[in-house]
Design a protein around this motif. Sequence first.
Motif, mmCIF file in Angstrom:
data_model
loop_
_atom_site.group_PDB
_atom_site.id
_atom_site.type_symbol
_atom_site.label_atom_id
_atom_site.label_comp_id
_atom_site.label_asym_id
_atom_site.label_seq_id
_atom_site.Cartn_x
_atom_site.Cartn_y
_atom_site.Cartn_z
ATOM 1 N N ARG A 165 -8.450 -3.281 1.196
ATOM 2 C CA ARG A 165 -8.823 -3.866 -0.045
ATOM 3 C C ARG A 165 -7.288 -4.290 0.024
ATOM 4 O O ARG A 165 -8.178 -5.883 -0.184
ATOM 5 C CB ARG A 165 -9.146 -3.061 -0.752
ATOM 6 N N LEU A 172 -7.530 9.556 6.382
ATOM 7 C CA LEU A 172 -8.032 9.585 5.158
ATOM 8 C C LEU A 172 -9.013 8.763 4.756
ATOM 9 O O LEU A 172 -8.843 7.287 4.870
ATOM 10 C CB LEU A 172 -7.101 10.355 4.236
ATOM 11 N N PRO A 173 -10.509 8.546 4.400
ATOM 12 C CA PRO A 173 -10.712 7.948 3.526
ATOM 13 C C PRO A 173 -10.667 6.607 3.089
ATOM 14 O O PRO A 173 -10.451 5.718 2.403
ATOM 15 C CB PRO A 173 -12.070 8.102 3.817
ATOM 16 N N GLU A 174 -9.964 7.647 1.548
ATOM 17 C CA GLU A 174 -9.648 6.748 1.018
ATOM 18 C C GLU A 174 -7.789 5.824 0.950
ATOM 19 O O GLU A 174 -8.035 4.359 0.843
ATOM 20 C CB GLU A 174 -8.951 7.578 -0.320
ATOM 21 N N THR A 175 -7.025 6.344 1.871
ATOM 22 C CA THR A 175 -6.150 5.651 3.127
ATOM 23 C C THR A 175 -6.578 4.486 3.272
ATOM 24 O O THR A 175 -6.163 3.107 3.070
ATOM 25 C CB THR A 175 -5.035 6.118 3.353
ATOM 26 N N ARG A 176 -7.897 4.538 3.888
ATOM 27 C CA ARG A 176 -7.973 3.116 5.192
ATOM 28 C C ARG A 176 -9.190 2.174 4.069
ATOM 29 O O ARG A 176 -8.787 1.761 3.964
ATOM 30 C CB ARG A 176 -9.513 3.725 5.768
ATOM 31 N N GLU A 177 -9.635 2.551 2.515
ATOM 32 C CA GLU A 177 -10.186 1.556 2.047
ATOM 33 C C GLU A 177 -9.047 0.727 1.339
ATOM 34 O O GLU A 177 -8.977 -0.227 0.778
ATOM 35 C CB GLU A 177 -11.427 2.794 1.217
ATOM 36 N N ARG A 178 -8.069 1.800 1.020
ATOM 37 C CA ARG A 178 -6.612 0.870 0.279
ATOM 38 C C ARG A 178 -6.511 0.148 0.926
ATOM 39 O O ARG A 178 -6.183 -0.983 0.651
ATOM 40 C CB ARG A 178 -5.920 1.928 -0.263
ATOM 41 N N CYS A 211 0.856 -1.315 0.445
ATOM 42 C CA CYS A 211 -0.010 0.055 -0.020
ATOM 43 C C CYS A 211 1.240 1.312 0.470
ATOM 44 O O CYS A 211 0.468 2.509 0.166
ATOM 45 C CB CYS A 211 -1.089 -0.093 0.914
#
Length: 338
Positions: free
Chosen positions: A38, A29-35, A11
């Motif tokens: 995943r 950040l939400p996008e970091t968490r989601e990455r 990641c």
Amino acid sequence: MPTIRDVAKACNVSTATVSYVINGKNTLLPETRERVLRKIREMNYHPSAVARGLSNKRMNTFGILFDNVGSEIAIWHPYTSGILQGVVAASAEVGCNVTIFTELWRNAEISLPKLRDQRTDGIIIVAPPSDTDILPSLLSAGSKVVTISSESVSFGMPSVDVDNAFGIKLAVRHLREMGHREIAFIGGQINMFSGAMRLSAFQAALDSWSLSLLPEHLVLSSYEDSSASYSDAKRLLSLPNPPAAVVAGNDQIAFSVLAAARDLGIAIPAQLSVIGFDDIADAATTQHALTTIKQPLREIGAAATRLLAQVISGDCPPAECLLVEPTLVVRATTGSPR
């Protein structure tokens, strides 16, 4: 098997960031968490419970040691299995697992390292003998401990137990109200806390009602060895002046008294009344349904678990014994004397 470092590298983030995601911290950040989430799914990564425990200083696991019987016996033993059911249920309520220590305590040098290997956040010690060094050893090691059926208050440890004195008082009062005046006691080892407490309570109950106790009517037997308690009961009932009523230190000893009476041709309860202590499952289904003192074993186990959770969280309860009240269950083994 992928590690947290593998996930972080994939990641392009730090291992701390992956750890924050795993532990649900809302600082990313939400996008970091989601990455990260995943990639965890793609790599089939499972965090190590031990590593997380060491990091958080919590394993979310309670230990339990039955210091009076081995773990293979404790699973089916009527007393300890009842305690264990309460411990497991209360642990589940707070999202914790239970580890059963399978070795009996030997001494601090051999056994203490095994209880302090960070597998558990705290330990429930069940019925330790009074002549063991387990409690002072755990105290000096700074372990989080709650005991069941133990004189641990003097070591600054909270404890939970049935109100032994009140239970024995109920038993003696029941026999006295039925007209009995010569009551014998056959109890367990006095190096066990419950054994000493029930013997002391029996003598106090007789004194309070001005009842005398013949020396030969006081027998200390074995809580665990049914053949020994049967032999002791048979000797008691074969005396030239046998008792017309017997208070037993627990239900298993009471069963031995009933077996000895049967083999000697003594009618229950016409010639002999017998009352036990515990109200294990067999008490209601034996040939002569046993009059006994019921102690709520599941409640005791659950109460000890909740106390341990307080100790671990730092909300230390006072070093005192929480007593759970027993009740009298009257069945077919007690009656008025002839």
